[in-house]
Design a protein around this motif. Structure first.
Motif, short mmCIF file in Angstrom:
data_model
loop_
_atom_site.label_atom_id
_atom_site.label_comp_id
_atom_site.label_asym_id
_atom_site.label_seq_id
_atom_site.Cartn_x
_atom_site.Cartn_y
_atom_site.Cartn_z
N LEU A 39 8.06 4.08 4.29
CA LEU A 39 9.00 4.99 3.64
C LEU A 39 9.20 4.62 2.17
CD1 LEU A 39 11.68 5.41 6.45
CD2 LEU A 39 9.97 7.08 5.74
N CYS A 40 9.26 3.32 1.89
CA CYS A 40 9.38 2.89 0.49
C CYS A 40 8.12 3.23 -0.30
CB CYS A 40 9.63 1.38 0.42
SG CYS A 40 11.26 0.86 1.01
N ARG A 41 6.97 3.08 0.33
CA ARG A 41 5.70 3.33 -0.38
C ARG A 41 5.47 4.82 -0.66
NH1 ARG A 41 2.81 -1.27 -0.92
NH2 ARG A 41 3.02 -2.91 0.66
N THR A 42 6.27 5.70 -0.05
CA THR A 42 6.12 7.12 -0.38
C THR A 42 6.55 7.41 -1.82
OG1 THR A 42 8.33 7.67 0.48
CG2 THR A 42 6.46 7.89 2.00
N VAL A 43 7.36 6.52 -2.40
CA VAL A 43 7.81 6.70 -3.79
C VAL A 43 6.75 6.06 -4.68
CG1 VAL A 43 9.82 6.60 -5.30
CG2 VAL A 43 10.13 6.36 -2.84
N THR A 44 5.58 6.66 -4.71
CA THR A 44 4.39 6.03 -5.27
C THR A 44 4.53 5.62 -6.73
OG1 THR A 44 3.53 8.25 -5.67
CG2 THR A 44 2.81 7.14 -3.67
N GLY A 45 5.15 6.45 -7.55
CA GLY A 45 5.21 6.13 -8.97
C GLY A 45 6.06 4.93 -9.30
N LEU A 46 6.95 4.52 -8.39
CA LEU A 46 7.86 3.42 -8.67
C LEU A 46 7.46 2.13 -7.97
CD1 LEU A 46 11.26 5.33 -8.38
CD2 LEU A 46 10.08 4.66 -10.47
N VAL A 47 6.62 2.22 -6.95
CA VAL A 47 6.23 1.02 -6.21
C VAL A 47 5.30 0.14 -7.03
CG1 VAL A 47 5.11 0.21 -4.07
CG2 VAL A 47 6.65 2.12 -4.00
N THR A 48 4.87 0.63 -8.20
CA THR A 48 4.02 -0.18 -9.06
C THR A 48 4.79 -1.30 -9.74
OG1 THR A 48 4.42 1.41 -10.85
CG2 THR A 48 2.43 1.71 -9.53
N HIS A 49 6.12 -1.28 -9.69
CA HIS A 49 6.90 -2.37 -10.29
C HIS A 49 6.52 -3.68 -9.58
CE1 HIS A 49 10.17 -4.95 -11.52
NE2 HIS A 49 10.59 -4.03 -12.38
N PRO A 50 6.15 -4.73 -10.33
CA PRO A 50 5.65 -5.96 -9.69
C PRO A 50 6.60 -6.55 -8.66
CG PRO A 50 5.27 -6.01 -12.06
CD PRO A 50 6.09 -4.79 -11.80
N ALA A 51 7.90 -6.56 -8.96
CA ALA A 51 8.85 -7.17 -8.02
C ALA A 51 8.93 -6.37 -6.73
CB ALA A 51 10.23 -7.27 -8.67
N LEU A 52 8.89 -5.05 -6.82
CA LEU A 52 8.97 -4.22 -5.62
C LEU A 52 7.68 -4.33 -4.81
CD1 LEU A 52 10.68 -1.00 -7.03
CD2 LEU A 52 11.73 -2.92 -5.83
N ALA A 53 6.54 -4.30 -5.50
CA ALA A 53 5.25 -4.43 -4.82
C ALA A 53 5.16 -5.77 -4.09
CB ALA A 53 4.10 -4.29 -5.81
#
Length: 246
Positions: A39-53
């Motif tokens: 569900l978190c990975r559906t927000v594709t444009g924001l999951v590129t943040h290193p800490a979140l990834a």
């Protein structure tokens, strides 16, 4: 006590909240955790943040027993720290008249990932925060659009569709457990499934369908899922069947 969903309701494009609650109540712990990541990975444009990834990778590994609860807790704290930084950035931008959308959306998603790394897992909060982040990213506003505007409703509908597909991807059809024969688990089938699971690159799913069919697989549901156009995530019920993960 909530009324159990029916199979028709499960596959209906309505009441997504009830579907997530049903998944939270009926899925095994590993599937719930991987669904939260999906569900978190559906927000594709924001999951590129290193800490979140990085945090999502830890949650992935925790679901499979590859890292400790301590590592999960550190990931949760890192996301909460990022949420605070993002909120501070949002307030500074708002005070100076700058664009605050990206910071506010990152704040919501950081909370979503933090909840994904929480024990016990609040799956409904993961979904709600991920949806908020996605709608902000899609509309370019932190809430300035009226909730009755066509743009707002289009953004919500588009992202709910992605989240719905993710729930179905992990949970499958809980009302009809899939059938799988050991003879279908050939070396080729297993190798393909393992490679996709480890890499999170699921582009070979149609090839897996061909390999399953070569092995004698006659499950329409399984073959259709492997050949479908939807996005696959770790926790995919078809891959789990092949690898006997749960």
């Amino acid at each position: 006590m909530t009324r159990p969903m029916t199979e028709d309701e499960w596959f209906s494009p309505t009441d997504d909240g009830a579907r997530v609650r049903h998944a939270a109540e009926h899925l095994p712990p590993r599937h719930r955790r991987l669904l939260a990541v999906g569900l978190c990975r559906t927000v594709t444009g924001l999951v590129t943040h290193p800490a979140l990834a990085a945090a999502l990778d830890v949650v992935d590994q925790y679901a499979d027993g590859r890292v400790t609860a301590g590592a999960l807790e550190r990931a949760r704290h890192a996301c909460r720290a990022l949420a605070q930084q993002s909120y501070d950035a949002y307030r500074r931008a708002a005070d100076t008249g700058g664009s605050a959308v990206a910071a506010h959306a990152c704040w919501d998603l950081a909370w979503a990932v933090s909840f994904a790394a929480t024990d016990p897992l609040p799956l409904d909060k993961v979904g709600a925060r991920a949806l908020d982040a996605a709608v902000q990213a899609r509309t370019g506003t932190t809430g300035g659009l009226s909730a009755t505007s066509p743009e707002f409703h289009a953004a919500v509908a588009a992202h709910l569709s992605l989240m719905r597909e993710t729930v179905w991807e992990v949970a499958g059809n809980p009302f009809q457990p899939p059938r799988f024969l050991p003879a279908w688990r050939t070396d080729t089938v297993t190798a393909l499934a393992k490679q996709m699971y480890e890499s999170r690159d699921f582009t070979a799913m149609p090839i897996l369908a061909d390999a399953l069919q070569d092995a004698g697989c006659d499950s329409d549901a399984l073959l259709r899922h492997c050949r479908g156009e939807g996005t696959h995530v770790r926790g995919c019920w078809a891959i789990d069947l092949v690898l006997e993960l749960e």
